[in-house]
Design a protein around this motif. Structure first.
Motif, PDB file in Angstrom:
ATOM      1  N   GLY A  12       0.829  -1.203   0.000  1.00  7.73           N
ATOM      2  CA  GLY A  12       0.000   0.000   0.000  1.00  7.73           C
ATOM      3  C   GLY A  12       0.862   1.252   0.000  1.00  7.73           C
TER       4      GLY A  12
ATOM      5  N   LEU B 282       0.399   4.282  -1.866  1.00  2.06           N
ATOM      6  CA  LEU B 282      -0.297   5.566  -2.077  1.00  2.06           C
ATOM      7  C   LEU B 282       0.702   6.553  -2.729  1.00  2.06           C
ATOM      8  CD1 LEU B 282      -3.136   6.908  -1.622  1.00  2.06           C
ATOM      9  CD2 LEU B 282      -2.235   7.839   0.495  1.00  2.06           C
TER      10      LEU B 282
ATOM     11  N   TYR C  19       4.248   8.676   0.968  1.00  2.00           N
ATOM     12  CA  TYR C  19       4.532   9.430   2.195  1.00  2.00           C
ATOM     13  C   TYR C  19       5.133   8.517   3.276  1.00  2.00           C
ATOM     14  CZ  TYR C  19       4.110  12.312   6.315  1.00  2.00           C
ATOM     15  OH  TYR C  19       4.417  13.001   7.472  1.00  2.00           O
ATOM     16  N   SER C  20       4.437   7.421   3.578  1.00  3.28           N
ATOM     17  CA  SER C  20       4.983   6.492   4.583  1.00  3.28           C
ATOM     18  C   SER C  20       6.296   5.902   4.071  1.00  3.28           C
ATOM     19  CB  SER C  20       3.986   5.372   4.896  1.00  3.28           C
ATOM     20  OG  SER C  20       3.569   4.741   3.703  1.00  3.28           O
TER      21      SER C  20
ATOM     22  N   ILE D 264       4.422  -2.133  -2.643  1.00  5.49           N
ATOM     23  CA  ILE D 264       3.470  -2.669  -3.623  1.00  5.49           C
ATOM     24  C   ILE D 264       2.247  -1.753  -3.687  1.00  5.49           C
ATOM     25  CG2 ILE D 264       2.024  -4.660  -4.233  1.00  5.49           C
ATOM     26  CD1 ILE D 264       3.864  -6.403  -2.472  1.00  5.49           C
ATOM     27  N   GLU D 265       1.840  -1.390  -4.906  1.00  7.73           N
ATOM     28  CA  GLU D 265       0.679  -0.500  -5.080  1.00  7.73           C
ATOM     29  C   GLU D 265      -0.182  -0.980  -6.254  1.00  7.73           C
ATOM     30  OE1 GLU D 265      -0.835   2.151  -3.451  1.00  7.73           O
ATOM     31  OE2 GLU D 265      -2.229   1.862  -5.115  1.00  7.73           O
ATOM     32  N   LEU D 266      -1.480  -1.014  -6.023  1.00  5.88           N
ATOM     33  CA  LEU D 266      -2.442  -1.481  -7.018  1.00  5.88           C
ATOM     34  C   LEU D 266      -2.708  -0.464  -8.119  1.00  5.88           C
ATOM     35  CD1 LEU D 266      -4.670  -3.641  -7.669  1.00  5.88           C
ATOM     36  CD2 LEU D 266      -6.200  -2.334  -6.201  1.00  5.88           C
TER      37      LEU D 266
ATOM     38  N   HIS E 194      -1.367   6.237  -8.456  1.00  4.59           N
ATOM     39  CA  HIS E 194      -0.732   6.368  -7.142  1.00  4.59           C
ATOM     40  C   HIS E 194       0.763   6.045  -7.256  1.00  4.59           C
ATOM     41  CE1 HIS E 194      -4.739   5.548  -4.768  1.00  4.59           C
ATOM     42  NE2 HIS E 194      -4.849   6.524  -5.644  1.00  4.59           N
TER      43      HIS E 194
ATOM     44  N   ALA F 294      -1.824  -6.012  -7.561  1.00  9.09           N
ATOM     45  CA  ALA F 294      -2.534  -6.348  -6.318  1.00  9.09           C
ATOM     46  C   ALA F 294      -1.575  -7.096  -5.403  1.00  9.09           C
ATOM     47  CB  ALA F 294      -3.742  -7.212  -6.642  1.00  9.09           C
TER      48      ALA F 294
ATOM     49  N   PHE G  95       5.429  -3.490   6.494  1.00  9.76           N
ATOM     50  CA  PHE G  95       4.407  -2.502   6.847  1.00  9.76           C
ATOM     51  C   PHE G  95       3.181  -2.753   5.969  1.00  9.76           C
ATOM     52  CE2 PHE G  95       2.657   1.906   6.280  1.00  9.76           C
ATOM     53  CZ  PHE G  95       2.248   2.100   7.588  1.00  9.76           C
TER      54      PHE G  95
ATOM     55  N   ASP H 130      -0.463  -1.760   4.785  1.00  8.91           N
ATOM     56  CA  ASP H 130      -1.340  -0.580   4.799  1.00  8.91           C
ATOM     57  C   ASP H 130      -2.107  -0.491   3.475  1.00  8.91           C
ATOM     58  OD1 ASP H 130      -2.496   1.762   5.678  1.00  8.91           O
ATOM     59  OD2 ASP H 130      -0.798   3.034   5.150  1.00  8.91           O
ATOM     60  N   ALA H 131      -2.790  -1.601   3.115  1.00  6.80           N
ATOM     61  CA  ALA H 131      -3.539  -1.599   1.851  1.00  6.80           C
ATOM     62  C   ALA H 131      -5.014  -1.878   2.134  1.00  6.80           C
ATOM     63  CB  ALA H 131      -2.919  -2.626   0.902  1.00  6.80           C
ATOM     64  N   ASP H 132      -5.639  -2.765   1.363  1.00  9.63           N
ATOM     65  CA  ASP H 132      -7.060  -3.073   1.577  1.00  9.63           C
ATOM     66  C   ASP H 132      -7.221  -3.888   2.870  1.00  9.63           C
ATOM     67  OD1 ASP H 132      -5.520  -4.872  -0.005  1.00  9.63           O
ATOM     68  OD2 ASP H 132      -7.324  -5.994  -0.513  1.00  9.63           O
TER      69      ASP H 132
HETATM   70  C1  LIG Z   1      -4.020   3.753   3.114  1.00  6.78           C
HETATM   71  S1  LIG Z   1      -3.314   3.853   1.534  1.00  6.78           S
HETATM   72  C2  LIG Z   1      -1.593   3.669   1.849  1.00  6.78           C
HETATM   73  C3  LIG Z   1      -1.021   4.872   2.534  1.00  6.78           C
HETATM   74  C4  LIG Z   1       0.493   4.899   2.553  1.00  6.78           C
HETATM   75  N1  LIG Z   1       1.027   3.709   3.157  1.00  6.78           N
HETATM   76  C5  LIG Z   1       0.947   6.107   3.343  1.00  6.78           C
HETATM   77  O1  LIG Z   1       0.725   6.137   4.561  1.00  6.78           O
HETATM   78  O2  LIG Z   1       1.512   7.044   2.736  1.00  6.78           O
HETATM   79  C6  LIG Z   1      -3.707   2.318   0.797  1.00  6.78           C
HETATM   80  C7  LIG Z   1      -3.105   2.117  -0.582  1.00  6.78           C
HETATM   81  O3  LIG Z   1      -3.236   0.716  -0.886  1.00  6.78           O
HETATM   82  C8  LIG Z   1      -3.584   0.585  -2.237  1.00  6.78           C
HETATM   83  N2  LIG Z   1      -4.260  -0.715  -2.405  1.00  6.78           N
HETATM   84  C9  LIG Z   1      -5.576  -1.009  -2.238  1.00  6.78           C
HETATM   85  N3  LIG Z   1      -5.794  -2.291  -2.469  1.00  6.78           N
HETATM   86  C10 LIG Z   1      -4.609  -2.839  -2.793  1.00  6.78           C
HETATM   87  C11 LIG Z   1      -4.186  -4.143  -3.153  1.00  6.78           C
HETATM   88  N4  LIG Z   1      -5.059  -5.140  -3.231  1.00  6.78           N
HETATM   89  N5  LIG Z   1      -2.888  -4.348  -3.416  1.00  6.78           N
HETATM   90  C12 LIG Z   1      -1.979  -3.323  -3.328  1.00  6.78           C
HETATM   91  N6  LIG Z   1      -2.332  -2.072  -2.996  1.00  6.78           N
HETATM   92  C13 LIG Z   1      -3.619  -1.831  -2.735  1.00  6.78           C
HETATM   93  C14 LIG Z   1      -4.475   1.775  -2.528  1.00  6.78           C
HETATM   94  O4  LIG Z   1      -4.531   2.056  -3.922  1.00  6.78           O
HETATM   95  C15 LIG Z   1      -3.830   2.873  -1.699  1.00  6.78           C
HETATM   96  O5  LIG Z   1      -2.903   3.587  -2.482  1.00  6.78           O
END
Ligand SMILES: C[S@@+](CC[C@H](N)C(=O)[O-])C[C@H]1O[C@@H](n2cnc3c(N)ncnc32)[C@H](O)[C@@H]1O
Length: 231
Positions: A68, A70, A73-74, A91-93, A97, A122, A146, A148-150
């Motif tokens: 996740g 995004l 930032y993290s 990893i980012e979907l 982003h 994904a 870490f 932080d995704a779905d």
């Molecule tokens: C809460 S945000 C992450 C925030 C980031 N870690 C930060 O704090 O800067 C969640 C991210 O996960 C991505 N995401 C959602 N489902 C996903 C998946 N199945 N696999 C990978 N990334 C996914 C979203 O597109 C989004 O960019």
């Protein structure tokens, strides 16, 4: 100490941010550039970003995995915790982003992909590929993960994190784990979501790790995270 002190949380968070977080211009840029490019405002807070950075440093991590990205930032905080001595793989979907994250990471002086690699796809598709590459000797295992995704896949990502970890002492941090427990009705008065997974029960019954979950309160939200160490 009583719950009434909670009213000062926003003031306290501003005080913390102003005094001990030491955010860089690159962090501010990442927030602003992400917003300008239409990304949702769901990155970790500066206080939490710094906390994860310190955890990476405490662990002496060399290979960090983030699920996740995004706008990165993290990722900037996690990479700073590596102190130039390791690599972050994120990893980012969403391709948009990912593109904004690369811009923000490069603005922070991080080399892509040498310092930070952002993999598009994904999580559950990319993680088995990482495992293949590890088996083929093309990539190292991770010592800090870490997540932080779905939210619905928190347990699946956790399970992968343990499998892809270097072994004893490696750490796994699951963000938003408290909100997920409450919003899926595992605890509290919200109706239980049919296929909701009880992350606490699953992790607690997992002989591979020791873990805890901490509730947190910040300027804008009440939430919390799960932290586990591989045995
Ligand atoms: C809460 S945000 C992450 C925030 C980031 N870690 C930060 O704090 O800067 C969640 C991210 O996960 C991505 N995401 C959602 N489902 C996903 C998946 N199945 N696999 C990978 N990334 C996914 C979203 O597109 C989004 O960019």
């Amino acid at each position: 100490m009583s719950l009434k002190h909670i009213e000062a949380r926003a003031e306290l968070e501003s005080h913390i941010e102003a005094n001990i977080i030491h955010s860089e211009q690159a962090h501010t840029h990442a927030y602003e550039n992400s917003t300008k490019n239409g990304l949702p405002i769901i990155a970790v807070s500066p206080v939490q970003g710094k906390f994860t950075s310190l955890l990476v440093a405490l662990r002496g991590a060399r290979n960090v995995l983030e699920i996740g990205t995004l706008g990165g930032y993290s990722g900037i905080w996690l990479a700073r915790g590596l102190q130039g001595k390791g690599k972050l793989t994120s990893i980012e979907l969403d391709a948009h982003h990912r593109d904004v994250a690369i811009e923000n990471l490069q603005y922070a002086g991080l080399k892509v992909p040498e310092d930070v690699e952002v993999l598009l796809g994904a999580g559950l598709d990319v993680l088995p590929k990482l495992e293949e590459e590890i088996v083929q000797g093309k990539r190292e295992k991770f010592d800090f993960v870490f997540i932080d995704a779905d939210w619905k896949n928190q347990w699946n990502y956790f399970d992968w994190a343990v499998k892809l970890s270097k072994g004893p002492g490696c750490a796994i941090y699951v963000d938003n784990a408290v909100k997920q427990m409450l919003e899926s009705g595992i605890v509290g008065d919200q109706e239980r979501v049919d296929d909701a997974t009880d992350l606490v029960a699953k992790v607690g019954a997992d002989p591979r790790v020791e873990a805890t979950m901490l509730q947190t309160v910040g300027a804008k939200s009440y939430d919390g995270f799960l932290l586990a160490v591989v045995k």
